[in-house]
Design a protein around this motif. Structure first.
Motif, short mmCIF file in Angstrom:
data_model
loop_
_atom_site.label_atom_id
_atom_site.label_comp_id
_atom_site.label_asym_id
_atom_site.label_seq_id
_atom_site.Cartn_x
_atom_site.Cartn_y
_atom_site.Cartn_z
N GLY A 107 0.83 -1.20 0.00
CA GLY A 107 0.00 0.00 0.00
C GLY A 107 0.87 1.25 0.00
N ARG A 108 1.88 1.23 0.85
CA ARG A 108 2.74 2.41 0.92
C ARG A 108 3.57 2.53 -0.34
N LEU A 109 4.03 1.40 -0.83
CA LEU A 109 4.77 1.39 -2.10
C LEU A 109 3.92 2.06 -3.18
N PHE A 110 2.65 1.70 -3.20
CA PHE A 110 1.74 2.24 -4.22
C PHE A 110 1.64 3.76 -4.10
N ILE A 111 1.39 4.25 -2.89
CA ILE A 111 1.24 5.70 -2.71
C ILE A 111 2.51 6.41 -3.12
N ASP A 112 3.64 5.89 -2.64
CA ASP A 112 4.91 6.55 -2.93
C ASP A 112 5.15 6.64 -4.43
N HIS A 113 4.81 5.55 -5.14
CA HIS A 113 5.16 5.52 -6.56
C HIS A 113 4.09 6.14 -7.45
N VAL A 114 2.86 6.14 -6.99
CA VAL A 114 1.84 6.77 -7.82
C VAL A 114 2.05 8.29 -7.81
N SER A 115 2.51 8.81 -6.70
CA SER A 115 2.68 10.26 -6.67
C SER A 115 3.91 10.67 -7.46
N ARG A 116 4.78 9.70 -7.81
CA ARG A 116 5.94 10.06 -8.62
C ARG A 116 5.80 9.56 -10.05
N GLY A 117 4.62 9.03 -10.37
CA GLY A 117 4.37 8.64 -11.75
C GLY A 117 5.19 7.45 -12.21
N ASP A 118 5.44 6.50 -11.32
CA ASP A 118 6.25 5.34 -11.67
C ASP A 118 5.37 4.24 -12.26
N THR A 119 5.13 4.32 -13.58
CA THR A 119 4.17 3.43 -14.21
C THR A 119 4.42 1.93 -13.97
N PRO A 120 5.62 1.42 -14.20
CA PRO A 120 5.78 -0.04 -14.07
C PRO A 120 5.37 -0.56 -12.69
N VAL A 121 5.76 0.13 -11.64
CA VAL A 121 5.44 -0.36 -10.30
C VAL A 121 3.94 -0.28 -10.04
N VAL A 122 3.35 0.87 -10.36
CA VAL A 122 1.92 1.07 -10.11
C VAL A 122 1.11 0.05 -10.90
N MET A 123 1.48 -0.10 -12.19
CA MET A 123 0.76 -1.07 -13.01
C MET A 123 0.95 -2.47 -12.47
N GLY A 124 2.16 -2.75 -12.03
CA GLY A 124 2.45 -4.08 -11.49
C GLY A 124 1.55 -4.40 -10.31
N ILE A 125 1.42 -3.45 -9.38
CA ILE A 125 0.59 -3.68 -8.20
C ILE A 125 -0.86 -3.91 -8.60
N MET A 126 -1.35 -3.04 -9.50
CA MET A 126 -2.75 -3.14 -9.89
C MET A 126 -3.03 -4.44 -10.62
N MET A 127 -2.08 -4.83 -11.47
CA MET A 127 -2.29 -6.07 -12.21
C MET A 127 -2.28 -7.27 -11.27
N LEU A 128 -1.38 -7.21 -10.29
CA LEU A 128 -1.29 -8.28 -9.31
C LEU A 128 -2.64 -8.44 -8.60
N ILE A 129 -3.22 -7.31 -8.19
CA ILE A 129 -4.51 -7.38 -7.50
C ILE A 129 -5.58 -7.92 -8.44
N ALA A 130 -5.56 -7.41 -9.68
CA ALA A 130 -6.59 -7.84 -10.62
C ALA A 130 -6.53 -9.34 -10.87
N VAL A 131 -5.30 -9.86 -11.02
CA VAL A 131 -5.15 -11.30 -11.21
C VAL A 131 -5.68 -12.03 -9.98
N ALA A 132 -5.31 -11.51 -8.81
CA ALA A 132 -5.75 -12.15 -7.57
C ALA A 132 -7.27 -12.17 -7.48
N VAL A 133 -7.90 -11.07 -7.89
CA VAL A 133 -9.37 -11.02 -7.83
C VAL A 133 -9.97 -12.15 -8.66
N VAL A 134 -9.45 -12.28 -9.90
CA VAL A 134 -10.00 -13.31 -10.78
C VAL A 134 -9.76 -14.70 -10.19
N VAL A 135 -8.52 -14.92 -9.74
CA VAL A 135 -8.18 -16.23 -9.19
C VAL A 135 -9.08 -16.55 -7.99
#
Lengths: 328, 320, 329
Positions: free
Chosen positions: A281-309
């Motif tokens: 969660g903190r990683l996400f906040i820190d990186h979203v405010s700095r526009g770090d696409t790969p990390v933010v996308m990575g977190i969101m995709m991880l959650i999305a995969v988990a939701v489906v699974v």
């Protein structure tokens, strides 16, 4: 899922100047900036960037020196082959960064979920049995307050009372920052001690929801004809409640827990931020405010995969528990 | 076995008709109000809500907005006193005045975001449920796509995305940070899927009902059928959901602002007043206590009202 | 004949948010050992509540058993502790079968488990012992291939089969008395007949005393010896079955009879229905509860509720009129 990844990607690409994020002040020369942009593909149209992100660019060549001829082979493998790219902030592979935080978040969230489910089962069943009693009404009111409680307010309040004031009064006070006390080292005892406040704070919201929910499914089950049958058979109350009613009442609870679990991956943004818990969660906040696409996308995709699974898993578990579905 | 013939020497009385036995049926709104009134916590909720609205509006007459945004670092971080009943913040603004103006913005965000959410939810849900088929499955896939990521994550990304340099807006002689509009928009844009699903489910059942068939038989237009015939019949869950949505929107705004991606100063909201308060946790409790308490109160009272409405309006919910 | 069960002046009410429901208003009756008593009346007339009150199965609150004596083998069931009620009476002495076999069995537990529960609790059977008994029981109620079906879940049985399982469950501990609460209402007519035959057979084989609740007078004739007609929580007529059919005296019983399809009356073609609906039990009744629907109503009916009055030959009824003679009593 494919759709949401496009949507998010497009948005994230426009989140500001990634180069500024990457280099900070050190990369000020124009040639360097252009070289970096070409290396990471920022000069390409957004669709191409998305394709690179998705399937990688090692099948094509990248023009790094800017002479119009693509000569260097690409090195990215793309999300579909498990490469989430490189963090623009730390230059580490994004997945590596995310995975380093994952255990911390899971520890915090699973402990909370466990506390919540067990506690809510106990409270929910008890207040269903004592419907409209003083205890039941008290729990109902408290769970409304708990449900409406903004997490930050609760967190700050808890910090103020159990950390600040306890310290002031000379009582043993609870830690509010991080997972370990640097002086005490990384012992399990330290970890538990540091877990108390964040877990309590995270638990309050879902605890209220769960216990209300369990109360209502229990009440519904207790009003069913088969409960009357069980009583008419002369079964002890204990057995009527905990076997006949609870087994039926727990079916919908399984669904709720199953659908909630994947969201635990994301951690509790606010709680992790306030208690400086080094999780996703903190990683996400820190990186979203700095526009770090790969990390933010990575977190969101991880959650999305988990939701489906977890959706599939929940269905399987439900079918396993409910004989009516198993045989149909 | 025969039924005895009517009595020769006793004149039978005419049996009472049903009308004489039963009270006239209550109208729906009366019945809802009766049920709602029985819900004591909902009444308390309404009470608190009215007080909060009065606080935010009448308070605006006592303190000017200029006063609320006036800062003087000389009096920063003062504890509550007779001059500043709620104390002052990091740069010496009066917290009482700021909670009043922050409350206005928070309420405004809650209400407008919910209007946006409800409009979107109804349209998407109605179209999806009424037309079915390909339209339905496309819209529902889209809805699922949004639901798959936790809302707060989506909100943060969108907040960041839209948060370029937005000019301040001047409406009705008051200056607002443009980020207010952004926050309203993104909350509205990410909240509708739940409502859309509810509306869709209602439409799926109602479109098969007899009165819709009758409307179609009399030649009503599709628009009329959707908005005049089906929608009023599915209004109960929408109202409940919208009420709870206001509480949700206020909380979300507070979360985003708290995390530093929400409404920008100088405009105050209850959420952004809390930003950074934890840095002063051991020094200044009044920084977070008052705005936090207000958020809790308003969310709690709205939830009470929503729960009361659910009991009162939803015919399927049990009476007790 | 000895009296097995004697109920005196039972009053049961429910305190709901809408007001107090006067469900059972002073009901008295008795059941002989080995006898069969039928309780007849429309839905909501208090038949089921009366029987559930006997076993103290009504939810308290909102229910309340205001007063009454339920004398069973010399002990008052209403004064027994909840514990001894559960361990000594329910399922062991007095068993009950409910109306809807679809909802009365727990959907997530196997038939075997539900059948063996009372054996385990009341008779301390070991698992294999209980299993053996369960197989015998299923066989007794005519379920084919019983040992295989123990592992099945309720939804794998048809409605009639489920009701057989319910009956098997009720008989598990060899109870002295069986209360059957409209056990055939939810079933097809052919299945109904099968279940009634089954119960009759079992009664003669085991010597059960039975209380059979129904709203269908047709079912009563072949089964019961004694009949109670209930209306709005009152007993309005009571007689042995032949007397009641040949010589019904209360206007409500008459109306029920008239609503019955009858071979000899085929040419009349239309069945008579009773106008109106049962009274609102939320109001404490002042006059005769049937007055508003009664064909023969007189002024007195609205003012005073007629008491149950013996007509001799174990026949009694509650009406101000003697409908046959056409005069006030």
């Amino acid at each position: 899922m494919f759709l949401i990844s496009i949507l998010l990607f497009v948005m994230l690409q426009n989140m500001g100047d990634p180069l500024a994020t990457m280099g900070g002040r050190s990369v000020t020369r124009r040639e360097d900036r252009e070289r970096l942009a070409r290396q990471f593909g920022f000069d390409k149209p957004i669709l191409v960037q998305y394709v690179y992100w998705l399937v990688g660019n090692d099948w094509t060549k990248v023009d790094i020196n800017g002479d119009g001829i693509a000569e260097t082979p690409g090195i990215r493998k793309g999300v579909l082959r498990g490469d989430f790219g490189t963090s623009l902030v730390t230059r580490q592979p994004a997945m590596q960064l995310i995975l380093s935080r994952l255990p911390n978040t899971l520890l915090l969230m699973l402990v909370s979920e466990l506390v919540v489910v067990l506690g809510a089962l106990f409270i929910g069943v008890y207040s269903a049995l004592k419907q409209y009693s003083f205890f039941d009404n008290l729990i109902t009111t408290l769970s409304f307050i708990g449900y409406s409680m903004p997490i930050f307010f609760l967190a700050l309040g808890a910090m103020y009372i159990f950390a600040v004031n306890f310290k002031r009064w000379g009582l043993p006070y609870l830690p509010t920052v991080g997972m370990f006390d640097p002086q005490a080292g990384q012992t399990p005892g330290q970890l538990l001690w540091h877990l108390i406040l964040p877990v309590t704070v995270i638990s309050v919201n879902s605890f209220s929801g769960y216990s209300r929910y369990i109360r209502s499914t229990m009440l519904e089950a207790l009003n069913q004809d088969y409960i009357r049958t069980a009583r008419a058979k002369g079964l002890p109350r204990r057995e009527t409640v905990f076997i006949h009613a609870l087994k039926n009442a727990s079916l919908p609870i399984v669904t709720i827990v199953g659908l909630d679990l994947p969201f635990l991956l994301g951690g509790a943004l606010v709680t992790e931020r306030i208690f400086a818990w080094p999780g996703m969660g903190r990683l996400f906040i820190d990186h979203v405010s700095r526009g770090d696409t790969p990390v933010v996308m990575g977190i969101m995709m991880l959650i999305a995969v988990a939701v489906v699974v977890f959706q599939i898993l929940t269905d399987v578990v439900y079918a396993w528990l409910d004989p009516r579905i198993r045989y149909n | 076995m025969t039924v005895a013939n009517p009595l020769p020497n006793i004149q039978p009385l005419k049996p009472l008709s049903l009308d004489e036995l039963e009270a006239p049926p209550l109208t729906l709104s009366k019945m809802a109000w009766l049920k709602f009134r029985r819900h004591k916590m909902a009444l308390v909720g309404v009470g608190i809500l009215v007080l909060m609205i009065l606080y935010c509006t009448l308070g605006g007459l006592v303190f000017s907005e200029k006063f609320a945004n006036y800062n003087d670092t000389g009096i920063a971080l003062q504890p509550p006193s007779s001059v500043h009943p709620f104390g002052t913040d990091v740069i010496g603004r009066d917290i009482l005045a700021r909670t009043i103006y922050g409350g206005q913005i928070s309420l405004l965000i809650g209400l407008i975001a919910v209007m946006l959410e409800t409009t979107l939810g109804i349209i998407i849900g109605a179209v999806s449920g009424y037309f079915g088929g390909l339209v339905d499955s496309l819209l529902m896939r889209f809805t699922e796509a949004i639901l798959i990521v936790p809302q707060i994550f989506l909100l943060l990304v969108m907040a960041k995305f839209f948060a370029g340099n937005i000019p301040n807006l001047t409406i009705l002689g008051r200056e607002f940070s443009g980020s207010v509009v952004v926050i309203i928009a993104i909350i509205g844009l990410t909240s509708w899927p739940y409502l859309a699903r509810i509306v869709r489910a209602e439409f799926l059942t109602l479109k098969e009902s007899e009165f819709v068939l009758a409307a179609r038989a009399t030649g009503s237009s599709t628009f009329d059928i959707i908005f005049r015939h089906i929608l009023p019949n599915s209004i109960a869950p929408i109202v409940v959901s919208a009420t709870l949505g206001v509480a949700n929107a206020i909380t979300l705004e507070a979360y985003i602002s708290f995390l530093g991606l929400g409404v920008r100063p100088p405009t105050a909201t209850w959420g952004n007043m809390l930003e950074g308060a934890y840095n002063y946790i051991d020094k200044a409790y009044w920084l977070w206590l008052f705005p936090g308490l207000l958020i809790l109160l308003i969310v709690l009272s709205i939830n009470f009202v929503g729960d009361g409405l659910r009991d009162a309006l939803d015919p399927r919910s049990r009476t007790i | 004949m000895t009296i097995l069960l004697e109920v005196k002046n039972l009053i049961t009410r429910f305190h709901t948010p809408e007001g107090t429901v006067f469900a059972v208003n002073g009901v008295s009756f008795s059941l002989e050992e080995g006898g069969t008593l039928a309780v007849v009346g429309e839905s909501g007339c208090g038949k089921s509540v009366t029987m559930m009150s006997l076993l103290r199965l009504i939810p308290i609150p909102p229910g309340e058993i205001v007063s009454g004596i339920v004398n069973y083998h010399g002990q008052d069931l209403l004064k027994l502790s909840e514990n001894s009620m559960q361990s000594d009476i329910r399922g062991k002495e007095i068993a009950m079968v409910f109306q809807d076999p679809m909802t009365s069995l727990n959907p997530v537990l196997t038939i075997g488990r539900q059948l063996t529960e009372p054996l385990r609790v009341h008779l301390n059977y070991q698992p294999d012992q209980a299993r053996k008994r369960a197989v015998d029981l299923l066989e007794l109620v005519g379920i084919p291939d019983p040992s295989k079906r123990l592992g099945d879940y309720p939804h794998q049985f048809s409605g009639g089969m489920r009701q057989r399982v319910m009956i098997a469950m009720a008989l598990a501990c060899n109870p002295t008395m069986l209360i059957a609460d409209e056990p055939t209402t939810a079933l097809d007519v052919t299945i109904q007949a099968q279940i009634i035959e089954l119960v009759k057979e079992l009664r003669d084989k085991i010597g059960l005393s039975i209380i059979w609740i129904t709203h269908d007078l047709g079912v009563v004739a072949g089964l019961a010896e004694h009949v109670i007609v209930m209306y709005a929580g009152y007993i309005v007529e009571e007689a042995d079955v032949d007397t009641l059919y040949e010589n019904p005296r209360h206007p409500y019983t008459l109306a029920l009879m008239a609503a019955l399809p009858h071979a000899e009356r085929r040419r009349e073609s239309r069945l008579k229905s009773i106008p109106g609906a049962p009274p609102n039990l939320l109001v404490e009744p002042s006059g005769c509860p049937f007055a508003s629907r009664c064909e023969y109503v007189v002024e007195k009916c609205r003012l005073e509720n007629p008491p149950l009055k013996a007509l001799g030959n174990e026949h009694s009824m509650a009406c101000w009129l003697d409908v046959k003679m056409g005069e006030l009593q």
